[in-house]
Design a protein around this motif. Structure first.
Motif, PDB file in Angstrom:
ATOM      1  N   ILE A 187       0.896  -1.325   0.352  1.00 30.58           N
ATOM      2  CA  ILE A 187       0.256   0.078  -0.182  1.00 30.58           C
ATOM      3  C   ILE A 187       0.973   1.194  -0.184  1.00 30.58           C
ATOM      4  O   ILE A 187       2.137   1.098   1.113  1.00 30.58           O
ATOM      5  CB  ILE A 187      -1.757  -0.251   1.364  1.00 30.58           C
ATOM      6  CG1 ILE A 187      -1.783  -0.860   1.260  1.00 30.58           C
ATOM      7  CG2 ILE A 187      -1.541   1.204   1.000  1.00 30.58           C
ATOM      8  CD1 ILE A 187      -2.666  -1.521   2.403  1.00 30.58           C
ATOM      9  N   VAL A 188       0.662   1.894  -1.012  1.00 32.33           N
ATOM     10  CA  VAL A 188       1.044   3.517  -1.018  1.00 32.33           C
ATOM     11  C   VAL A 188       0.849   4.290   0.281  1.00 32.33           C
ATOM     12  O   VAL A 188      -0.484   4.493  -0.193  1.00 32.33           O
ATOM     13  CB  VAL A 188       1.445   3.780  -2.267  1.00 32.33           C
ATOM     14  CG1 VAL A 188       1.956   5.170  -2.148  1.00 32.33           C
ATOM     15  CG2 VAL A 188       2.022   2.999  -3.036  1.00 32.33           C
ATOM     16  N   LEU A 189       1.644   4.708   0.916  1.00 27.10           N
ATOM     17  CA  LEU A 189       1.420   5.858   1.525  1.00 27.10           C
ATOM     18  C   LEU A 189       0.603   7.217   1.527  1.00 27.10           C
ATOM     19  O   LEU A 189       1.850   7.703   0.957  1.00 27.10           O
ATOM     20  CB  LEU A 189       2.052   5.776   2.873  1.00 27.10           C
ATOM     21  CG  LEU A 189       2.443   4.436   3.721  1.00 27.10           C
ATOM     22  CD1 LEU A 189       3.025   4.700   5.081  1.00 27.10           C
ATOM     23  CD2 LEU A 189       0.866   4.178   4.736  1.00 27.10           C
ATOM     24  N   PRO A 190      -0.403   7.715   1.809  1.00 22.19           N
ATOM     25  CA  PRO A 190      -0.660   9.312   1.532  1.00 22.19           C
ATOM     26  C   PRO A 190       0.320   9.991   2.182  1.00 22.19           C
ATOM     27  O   PRO A 190       0.731  10.083   2.715  1.00 22.19           O
ATOM     28  CB  PRO A 190      -1.987   8.944   1.646  1.00 22.19           C
ATOM     29  CG  PRO A 190      -2.026   8.520   3.198  1.00 22.19           C
ATOM     30  CD  PRO A 190      -1.319   7.013   2.878  1.00 22.19           C
ATOM     31  N   LYS A 191       0.913  11.107   1.460  1.00 22.81           N
ATOM     32  CA  LYS A 191       1.812  11.741   1.237  1.00 22.81           C
ATOM     33  C   LYS A 191       0.661  13.343   2.825  1.00 22.81           C
ATOM     34  O   LYS A 191       1.691  13.479   3.442  1.00 22.81           O
ATOM     35  CB  LYS A 191       2.194  12.764   0.255  1.00 22.81           C
ATOM     36  CG  LYS A 191       3.067  11.878  -0.507  1.00 22.81           C
ATOM     37  CD  LYS A 191       3.427  12.702  -1.286  1.00 22.81           C
ATOM     38  CE  LYS A 191       4.485  12.514  -2.683  1.00 22.81           C
ATOM     39  NZ  LYS A 191       4.195  13.028  -3.643  1.00 22.81           N
ATOM     40  N   ILE A 192      -0.065  13.259   2.330  1.00 20.67           N
ATOM     41  CA  ILE A 192      -1.112  14.153   3.763  1.00 20.67           C
ATOM     42  C   ILE A 192      -2.236  12.868   4.223  1.00 20.67           C
ATOM     43  O   ILE A 192      -2.078  11.828   3.704  1.00 20.67           O
ATOM     44  CB  ILE A 192      -1.890  15.096   3.082  1.00 20.67           C
ATOM     45  CG1 ILE A 192      -1.709  16.004   1.720  1.00 20.67           C
ATOM     46  CG2 ILE A 192      -2.828  15.684   3.597  1.00 20.67           C
ATOM     47  CD1 ILE A 192      -2.292  16.539   0.928  1.00 20.67           C
ATOM     48  N   SER A 193      -1.758  13.475   5.544  1.00 12.83           N
ATOM     49  CA  SER A 193      -2.669  12.604   6.437  1.00 12.83           C
ATOM     50  C   SER A 193      -3.985  12.693   6.639  1.00 12.83           C
ATOM     51  O   SER A 193      -4.345  13.848   5.933  1.00 12.83           O
ATOM     52  CB  SER A 193      -1.923  13.008   7.915  1.00 12.83           C
ATOM     53  OG  SER A 193      -2.993  14.482   8.439  1.00 12.83           O
ATOM     54  N   LYS A 194      -4.629  11.304   6.930  1.00 16.06           N
ATOM     55  CA  LYS A 194      -5.683  10.978   6.656  1.00 16.06           C
ATOM     56  C   LYS A 194      -6.852  12.317   7.879  1.00 16.06           C
ATOM     57  O   LYS A 194      -7.492  12.762   7.032  1.00 16.06           O
ATOM     58  CB  LYS A 194      -6.590   9.887   7.891  1.00 16.06           C
ATOM     59  CG  LYS A 194      -7.740   9.803   7.384  1.00 16.06           C
ATOM     60  CD  LYS A 194      -7.743   8.320   7.948  1.00 16.06           C
ATOM     61  CE  LYS A 194      -9.497   8.147   8.367  1.00 16.06           C
ATOM     62  NZ  LYS A 194     -10.163   6.618   8.364  1.00 16.06           N
TER      63      LYS A 194
END
Length: 385
Positions: A187-194
């Motif tokens: 899974i590619v982690l997002p650059k901006i947090s949830k």
């Protein structure tokens, strides 16, 4: 003497296609399968090799029947032995976490289906809910607070999307009964947090709500203008003993914005007094007919009813927007300072509904039993036609 062309008994009505099918069935019945070289038995589970397409009994290749749905690619022992220079091996899918975390993962009562890859650790939503019920039950039994848990998760929303990248992972596969196979996807982690993404979304909604509220207030200003003009027009009609219908009551928002003030001024200038020519300039807007004009009969009651209906409708819409805006602002505060929200909830002791809790026995045994037969095979059991 000519040769007899009479067909053999029982085959005189067979077509060429039926004859070939019967011959194929006879050859299939005589064929030997698996490394045990036995004929086909519909009571035993079989699986086909993805390289040579030969069929094998699961018991003959040391594969429990419960694992049949977890096979990603099956390579038979003969293909592995014949190709030592190739890295051939059987690979497995990740098993449903609900099955792995049961008291007895090897039991037929536990779930043995594959998880939905990088999108979920469970094979289905039902297994995910069942697993969480079991976790909550154990947590409450150990002194957890169900009310505070509900306050923490009640605003949770479904995941919007997942970005997955494929990558090669070195290492031998392991039995999926306990730990599952190595991961082939990441899974590619997002650059901006949830939390930041949620704040941006909520603030965008707030901006939209503010724009709607301002537009609604402008519409309510027009309604207030019409209410005032209707009141003045009724008083004017009673004074001059005429119909008094004012055509300017039909002005739209743009006309009200441009000429609304001058309309109110026209009533303040006492238009009942005639000028030198005998007719005031503003009088062209009013109906000069008799008091009960045939054309505008009952306009006073109709206009008052329309204004009241519009006011009620806009008031309700404004209340909904205000309530929604308040909820969104509260949600923003909770994200920015979640601990303060939890402490406030603890002090107020809200009477929120508790999360339903299943007993451990229900969570473990609630999974329907799997019927182990040939239909569970990765490519299905080889059946006779």
């Amino acid at each position: 003497m000519p040769m007899s062309t009479t067909p053999a008994p029982g085959v005189e009505n067979r077509t060429p296609g039926e004859a070939e099918l019967d011959d194929a069935e006879e050859r299939t019945e005589d064929r030997l399968y698996c490394i045990c070289n036995t004929r086909y038995d519909d009571e035993r589970v079989m699986i086909a090799c993805d390289r040579c397409d030969e069929w094998y009994h699961t018991s003959c290749v040391n594969m429990p029947d419960l694992e049949i749905d977890l096979v990603d690619q099956f390579i038979c022992p003969l293909c592995v032995e014949k190709n030592p220079h190739l890295d051939l091996r059987t690979t497995w899918k990740h098993r449903c976490l609900n099955g792995l975390q049961q008291q007895d993962p090897n039991s037929p009562d536990a779930c043995h289906k594959p998880a939905r890859g990088a999108f979920s650790k469970y094979c289905s939503d039902e297994c995910g809910v069942q697993y969480m019920h079991m976790r909550i039950s154990l947590w409450v039994e150990n002194g957890g607070n169900g009310d505070r848990l509900w306050e923490t998760v009640k605003n949770a929303e479904k995941r919007e999307g997942v970005v997955v990248s494929a990558r090669v992972v070195e290492g031998q596969s392991r039995s999926p009964l306990m730990t599952g196979d190595h991961a082939a996807l990441a899974i590619v982690l997002p650059k901006i947090s949830k939390a930041d993404r949620e704040l941006a979304r909520l603030r965008a909604r707030l901006e939209t709500l503010v724009q709607k509220r301002e537009a609604l207030k402008a519409e309510m200003d027009v309604i207030a203008w019409r209410e005032k003009v209707t009141e003045l027009a009724i008083q004017h009609a009673d004074t001059i003993e005429q119909c008094g219908w004012d055509q300017r009551l039909c002005f739209g928002e743009e006309e009200v914005a441009e000429f609304g003030a001058s309309v109110l001024e026209s009533y303040e200038e006492n238009p009942t007094q005639a000028d030198v020519d005998g007719t005031p300039e503003e009088a062209e807007w009013w109906c000069m007919g008799k008091k009960k004009c045939d054309r505008h009969s009952g306009w006073q009651k109709l206009r008052i009813a329309d204004v009241e209906f519009d006011k009620e409708t806009k008031d309700q819409a404004l209340q909904k927007l205000t309530k929604l805006e308040r909820e969104i602002r509260k949600r923003v505060e909770d994200i920015l300072d979640p601990h303060a929200h939890l402490e406030k909830s603890k002090m107020l002791e809200p009477s929120s509904p508790r999360v339903p809790v299943l007993s451990r026995s229900t969570a473990i045994n609630g999974q329907p039993k799997h019927k182990l037969n040939g239909d569970q095979a990765k490519k299905g059991k080889k059946r006779k036609e």
